[in-house]
Design an enzyme around this catalytic site. Structure first.
Site, PDB file in Angstrom:
ATOM      1  N   SER A 150       0.865  -1.330  -0.055  1.00 53.63           N
ATOM      2  CA  SER A 150      -0.078  -0.022  -0.007  1.00 53.63           C
ATOM      3  C   SER A 150       0.750   1.324   0.136  1.00 53.63           C
ATOM      4  O   SER A 150       2.181   1.354   0.236  1.00 53.63           O
ATOM      5  CB  SER A 150      -0.828  -0.041   1.270  1.00 53.63           C
ATOM      6  OG  SER A 150      -0.334   0.848   2.298  1.00 53.63           O
ATOM      7  N   LYS A 151       0.167   2.284  -0.221  1.00 52.99           N
ATOM      8  CA  LYS A 151       0.883   3.677  -0.375  1.00 52.99           C
ATOM      9  C   LYS A 151       1.678   4.072   0.971  1.00 52.99           C
ATOM     10  O   LYS A 151       2.515   4.928   1.029  1.00 52.99           O
ATOM     11  CB  LYS A 151       0.109   4.774  -0.713  1.00 52.99           C
ATOM     12  CG  LYS A 151      -0.614   4.568  -2.129  1.00 52.99           C
ATOM     13  CD  LYS A 151      -0.622   6.004  -2.507  1.00 52.99           C
ATOM     14  CE  LYS A 151      -1.038   6.092  -4.210  1.00 52.99           C
ATOM     15  NZ  LYS A 151      -0.988   7.018  -4.869  1.00 52.99           N
ATOM     16  N   ARG A 152       1.179   3.389   2.022  1.00 56.02           N
ATOM     17  CA  ARG A 152       1.843   3.572   3.349  1.00 56.02           C
ATOM     18  C   ARG A 152       2.895   2.852   3.628  1.00 56.02           C
ATOM     19  O   ARG A 152       3.805   2.945   4.571  1.00 56.02           O
ATOM     20  CB  ARG A 152       0.775   3.433   4.529  1.00 56.02           C
ATOM     21  CG  ARG A 152       0.003   4.594   4.607  1.00 56.02           C
ATOM     22  CD  ARG A 152      -1.492   4.492   5.407  1.00 56.02           C
ATOM     23  NE  ARG A 152      -2.222   3.302   5.203  1.00 56.02           N
ATOM     24  CZ  ARG A 152      -2.937   3.144   3.916  1.00 56.02           C
ATOM     25  NH1 ARG A 152      -3.319   4.172   3.308  1.00 56.02           N
ATOM     26  NH2 ARG A 152      -3.631   2.062   3.712  1.00 56.02           N
ATOM     27  N   ASP A 153       3.084   1.735   2.829  1.00 56.40           N
ATOM     28  CA  ASP A 153       4.425   0.858   3.286  1.00 56.40           C
ATOM     29  C   ASP A 153       5.677   1.564   2.898  1.00 56.40           C
ATOM     30  O   ASP A 153       5.780   2.254   2.051  1.00 56.40           O
ATOM     31  CB  ASP A 153       4.086  -0.478   2.626  1.00 56.40           C
ATOM     32  CG  ASP A 153       3.067  -1.328   2.823  1.00 56.40           C
ATOM     33  OD1 ASP A 153       3.145  -1.558   4.329  1.00 56.40           O
ATOM     34  OD2 ASP A 153       2.503  -2.035   2.225  1.00 56.40           O
TER      35      ASP A 153
END
Ligand code: GLU
Length: 459
Positions: free
Chosen positions: A229-232
């Protein structure tokens, strides 16, 4: 030039994600490998979510990765404009074509695409209403990566919303037709849209392009399971820039997210990537993100970088750490980095690795200190070697080595008896570049000053 025309069609709505960069890279590589044309098309129809910052970041990111485009923003081309927001007239014409052929109709102010087939109604549990469905022929997609995929559309879908905005499916296909795109290479998340797209191509009487849907990118195992995900960590291209990774290494890393050549080679220059890349070797299954591989590739690329480029690439990290500035001697910087190049795997770690070359107030590594600087003997070693080094008139590796060898012969000790303590005295640690080159680069004055300082401190 071949007739291959591929496009990268991003929607600039946020930070550039590694999956987006991968789609760009694979299209670019395919175009360069086949001698085709790479088009950059900006899908900016979502007025609320598109931003100039996102577009700037995207364009900068492509350039940073060394990707250029033959047609698109900045470059123009015969099939422009390359921003969907400027193609309104083209969409109107194409919509009219579908209306004229009876394949589009208006309902509640929106314009729908009309599927072909027998119509019937069915109660839909989710919508809690009777809905109209169509018995269409299945759409068979010969995906170059996934093989044959069969899907069936069974509900008419929107071409133009009631506010007049055309839908994603409609503009995406119209542009692929108008821009004569031959291959659509994009993420697997779009596979579910492809049957709609093929229906539209058929309605326009245009042969659909060849499709290649790239596998999704899976999380680094240490970050959990499933899709990245974009937060990883590692998900955003800006992060790689900030951490001073080499763009060539990042490009190499991204190329391996779903593609690998049969011989499993991993380290590639850009020329080798262009030569070797092909869609047959793209895997179907998810592509595992692996931060360790990124570091490894970065190290490999750092090692082989010509020293002048190495110096330029190293500067931002050293500047950021306040270790170098306008007054830094370029020759000294170059000699320092030359002996560090083989030893260090990221520019991110360079400041802590090389701080003592640029500053006299470096911190001592505690472990190294405990191991090396026991009272008594180490100081005796320093007191033996310092005056001999001071006598040297030429300060080069061979002369310095001679001093250690002579002292060893006189005392019956091995030259190594002096190395750790001298290394610790001049660098505050017990590892680093090779010992003699390090002393040579640091220079006589620094070395003697630090030996003196250490002898006093531990006396
Ligand atoms: N704008 C779409 C996206 O960013 C493009 C899809 C496609 O490549 O066809 O996902």
């Amino acid at each position: 030039m071949s007739n291959v025309r591929v496009r990268f069609a991003p929607s600039p709505t946020g930070s550039t994600h590694i999956g987006t960069a991968r789609t760009a890279l694979f299209n670019w590589l395919y175009a360069r490998h086949t001698g085709g044309t790479f088009v950059l098309r900006i899908e900016d129809t979502d007025k609320e979510r598109n931003t100039q910052e996102a577009l700037d970041e995207l364009v900068d990111g492509l350039k940073w990765l060394g990707l250029d485009w033959d047609e698109g923003p900045e470059n123009g081309g015969d099939f422009g404009p390359y921003f969907q927001s400027q193609r309104g007239d083209i969409y109107k014409t194409y919509l009219q074509t579908l209306r004229d052929s009876g394949r589009a109709y208006e309902k509640d102010g929106a314009v729908f695409f009309k599927l072909e087939g027998e119509r019937y109604t069915e109660y839909d549990d989710y919508q809690k209403a009777e809905i109209e469905k169509v018995k269409t022929q299945p759409v068979v997609i010969d995906d170059l990566i996934r093989g044959q995929v069969t899907r069936r559309e069974e509900r008419d879908f929107v071409l133009q919303r009631s506010n007049g905005d055309p839908s994603f499916h409609f503009v995406n296909v119209v542009d692929d037709i108008a821009m004569k795109i031959t291959h659509v290479i994009r993420g697997e998340d779009h596979l579910s849209n492809t049957s709609k797209h093929v229906e539209l191509f058929n309605a326009f009487g245009v042969e659909p392009p060849k499709y290649a849907h790239l596998p999704m990118i899976l999380k680094d195992p240490k970050d959990g399971k499933g899709k990245m995900s974009k937060r990883d960590k590692g998900a955003l291209i800006s992060e790689y820039k900030e951490r001073n990774f080499l763009p060539g290494a990042v490009r190499n890393f991204i190329a391996l997210l779903g593609w690998s050549p049969k011989d499993d080679q991993e380290v590639f220059t850009i020329e080798a990537l262009v030569r070797r890349f092909n869609l047959d070797d793209v895997q179907k299954g998810g592509a595992r993100f692996d931060e360790k591989k990124m570091s490894h590739l970065n190290f490999e690329h750092m090692k082989t970088l010509p020293i002048s480029e190495y110096v330029e690439s190293a500067k931002p990290a050293l500047q950021k750490a306040g270790l170098i500035g306008e007054s830094t001697d370029e020759q000294y910087l170059l000699s320092t980095l030359k002996i560090c190049q083989e030893k260090i795997d990221s520019f991110e770690n360079l400041p802590s690795f090389a701080a003592y070359f640029f500053s006299d107030t470096f911190a001592n590594n505690e472990k190294a200190e405990n191991k090396t600087m026991k009272k008594g003997e180490p100081i005796a070693r320093i007191q033996e070697i310092a005056p001999k080094l001071e006598e040297l008139s030429a300060w080069d590796k061979a002369s310095i080595e001679g001093v250690f060898n002579r002292l060893a012969a006189e005392t019956g000790l091995k030259p190594f008896a002096w190395f750790p303590v001298v290394r610790f005295a001049v660098s505050g640690t017990n590892s680093g570049p090779d010992f003699l080159p390090m002393l040579e680069v640091l220079g006589k004055e620094r070395v003697l000053e630090r030996l003196k300082r250490t002898a006093e401190k531990y006396a």
